[in-house]
Design an enzyme around this catalytic site. Structure first.
Site, PDB file in Angstrom:
ATOM      1  N   GLU A   1      22.399   8.911 -47.340  1.00 24.71           N
ATOM      2  CA  GLU A   1      23.052   8.014 -48.298  1.00 24.71           C
ATOM      3  C   GLU A   1      23.527   8.790 -49.528  1.00 24.71           C
ATOM      4  OE1 GLU A   1      19.888   5.133 -48.390  1.00 24.71           O
ATOM      5  OE2 GLU A   1      20.360   4.577 -46.324  1.00 24.71           O
TER       6      GLU A   1
ATOM      7  N   GLU B   1      16.856  12.102 -39.559  1.00 24.39           N
ATOM      8  CA  GLU B   1      17.237  10.693 -39.647  1.00 24.39           C
ATOM      9  C   GLU B   1      18.644  10.516 -39.081  1.00 24.39           C
ATOM     10  OE1 GLU B   1      14.785   8.604 -42.975  1.00 24.39           O
ATOM     11  OE2 GLU B   1      16.660   9.333 -43.806  1.00 24.39           O
TER      12      GLU B   1
ATOM     13  N   GLY C   1      18.532   1.661 -41.069  1.00 22.23           N
ATOM     14  CA  GLY C   1      18.779   0.290 -41.506  1.00 22.23           C
ATOM     15  C   GLY C   1      19.479  -0.572 -40.466  1.00 22.23           C
TER      16      GLY C   1
ATOM     17  N   HIS D   1      19.309  13.076 -48.454  1.00 17.29           N
ATOM     18  CA  HIS D   1      19.346  11.844 -47.651  1.00 17.29           C
ATOM     19  C   HIS D   1      20.813  11.529 -47.306  1.00 17.29           C
ATOM     20  CE1 HIS D   1      18.947   7.713 -46.381  1.00 17.29           C
ATOM     21  NE2 HIS D   1      17.656   7.938 -46.250  1.00 17.29           N
TER      22      HIS D   1
ATOM     23  N   LYS E   1      14.395   3.502 -51.637  1.00 18.71           N
ATOM     24  CA  LYS E   1      15.843   3.465 -51.937  1.00 18.71           C
ATOM     25  C   LYS E   1      16.064   2.719 -53.272  1.00 18.71           C
ATOM     26  CE  LYS E   1      16.713   4.015 -47.064  1.00 18.71           C
ATOM     27  NZ  LYS E   1      17.637   3.849 -45.923  1.00 18.71           N
TER      28      LYS E   1
ATOM     29  N   ASN F   1      10.448   5.379 -48.313  1.00 19.22           N
ATOM     30  CA  ASN F   1      11.584   5.582 -49.211  1.00 19.22           C
ATOM     31  C   ASN F   1      12.084   4.205 -49.628  1.00 19.22           C
ATOM     32  OD1 ASN F   1      14.022   6.127 -50.436  1.00 19.22           O
ATOM     33  ND2 ASN F   1      15.027   6.941 -48.593  1.00 19.22           N
TER      34      ASN F   1
ATOM     35  N   SER G   1      14.884   3.139 -38.858  1.00 18.78           N
ATOM     36  CA  SER G   1      14.399   1.878 -38.268  1.00 18.78           C
ATOM     37  C   SER G   1      12.983   1.982 -37.714  1.00 18.78           C
ATOM     38  CB  SER G   1      15.367   1.367 -37.187  1.00 18.78           C
ATOM     39  OG  SER G   1      16.613   1.030 -37.768  1.00 18.78           O
TER      40      SER G   1
HETATM   41  P1  13P Z   1      15.150   2.370 -42.460  1.00 20.85           P
HETATM   42  O1  13P Z   1      13.704   2.623 -42.095  1.00 20.85           O
HETATM   43  O2  13P Z   1      15.368   1.173 -43.315  1.00 20.85           O
HETATM   44  O3  13P Z   1      16.034   2.435 -41.255  1.00 20.85           O
HETATM   45  O4  13P Z   1      15.581   3.620 -43.401  1.00 20.85           O
HETATM   46  C1  13P Z   1      15.317   4.904 -42.978  1.00 20.85           C
HETATM   47  C2  13P Z   1      15.595   5.822 -44.101  1.00 20.85           C
HETATM   48  O5  13P Z   1      16.726   6.065 -44.453  1.00 20.85           O
HETATM   49  C3  13P Z   1      14.436   6.428 -44.782  1.00 20.85           C
HETATM   50  O6  13P Z   1      14.838   7.451 -45.633  1.00 20.85           O
END
Ligand code: 13P
Length: 256
Positions: A95, A168, A174, A93, A12, A10, A213
């Site tokens: 976010e 997640e 992150g 997601h 983002k 992803n 992560s």
């Molecule tokens: P990270 O791997 O950067 O922690 O992000 C995970 C994520 O949100 C994937 O959708």
């Protein structure tokens, strides 16, 4: 036959056309791991261009609107994603839930729109740190699964393998702080129970991915954990070097 592990990057809100070279490198490497299903979800602006550059990997969107078209400035429908070559979309997601106030009802409507457009869908769920520390993680995630996944009649019409869930934990995204393998196994089991309660034995066909992560170092243990059907990877999917190491961790059958 168990499904192939599904490793999804992803991107983002990262990536301009210059990054298509990373996608090409990832694609070439993924072709050497036929036992692993690999996909990337770049920003909308790169979806079509990326589909033109790759062969071995899937390309998808990071969100879609629940309607097929209309007066929704700035939004993109699942039909539009399919039209520009996407094969799947991520919905719900954390976010999106946080930045755009998306409720599980909205996520469910988006997931159903994705299936109606012929796309695969990865529905994301996960608890916050407060929720985990107060012992509510399974209840929160279970409630999200119940409310965010497509209705049983729509699920029944979708081709097998079209629906995945990504667990997640919000506090692991992150942050470099990855969930304990034992906690991942327990949560994946809890999600599986909810899926089987909702969909009967067909619930067993849904792949449950872990995200938060994931990197080359922790990927091997996470991907080997019982019930983990793959990974949804953020930061470590942005370069071929780091993402291919995770693909390699998922597959032993490299073809030279
Ligand atoms: P990270 O791997 O950067 O922690 O992000 C995970 C994520 O949100 C994937 O959708």
């Amino acid at each position: 036959m168990p499904a192939r592990p599904y490793i999804v990057g992803n991107w983002k809100m990262n990536g301009t056309r210059a990054m298509l070279s990373e996608a090409r490198s990832i694609d070439r490497a993924a072709a050497r791991y036929p036992g692993v299903q690999v996909a990337l979800a770049p920003p909308f602006t790169l979806v079509h261009a990326m589909t033109e550059e790759v062969q071995a990997i899937g390309v998808g969107g990071q969100d879609c609107h629940a309607e097929t078209k209309g007066a929704h400035t700035g939004d993109i429908s699942a039909v539009m994603l399919a039209d520009c070559g996407a094969s799947f979309v991520i919905t719900g997601h954390s976010e999106r839930r946080r930045d755009h106030g998306e409720s599980s009802d909205m996520v469910k409507a988006k997931a159903e729109a994705a299936l109606a457009a012929g796309l695969g869908v990865i529905v994301c769920v996960g608890e916050t740190l407060d929720e985990r520390e107060s012992g509510k993680a399974e209840a929160i995630v279970g409630g999200q699964v119940d409310a965010s996944l497509p209705a049983p009649e729509i699920f029944a019409d979708a081709a097998q393998g079209k629906i995945s869930v990504a667990y997640e934990p919000v506090w692991a995204i992150g942050t470099g702080r990855v969930a304990e393998v034992a906690d991942v196994i327990a949560m994946h089991q809890a999600i599986r129970s909810r899926l089987e309660a909702a969909y009967g034995e067909q619930g067993a066909t849904v792949r449950i991915l872990y995200g938060g992560s994931v990197n080359a170092e922790n990927g091997t243990a996470l991907l080997a954990a019982e019930g983990v059907g793959g990974a949804l990877v953020g930061g470590a999917s942005l370069t071929a070097d780091s993402f291919v190491a995770i693909i390699a961790a998922a597959g032993t059958d490299q073809v030279i």
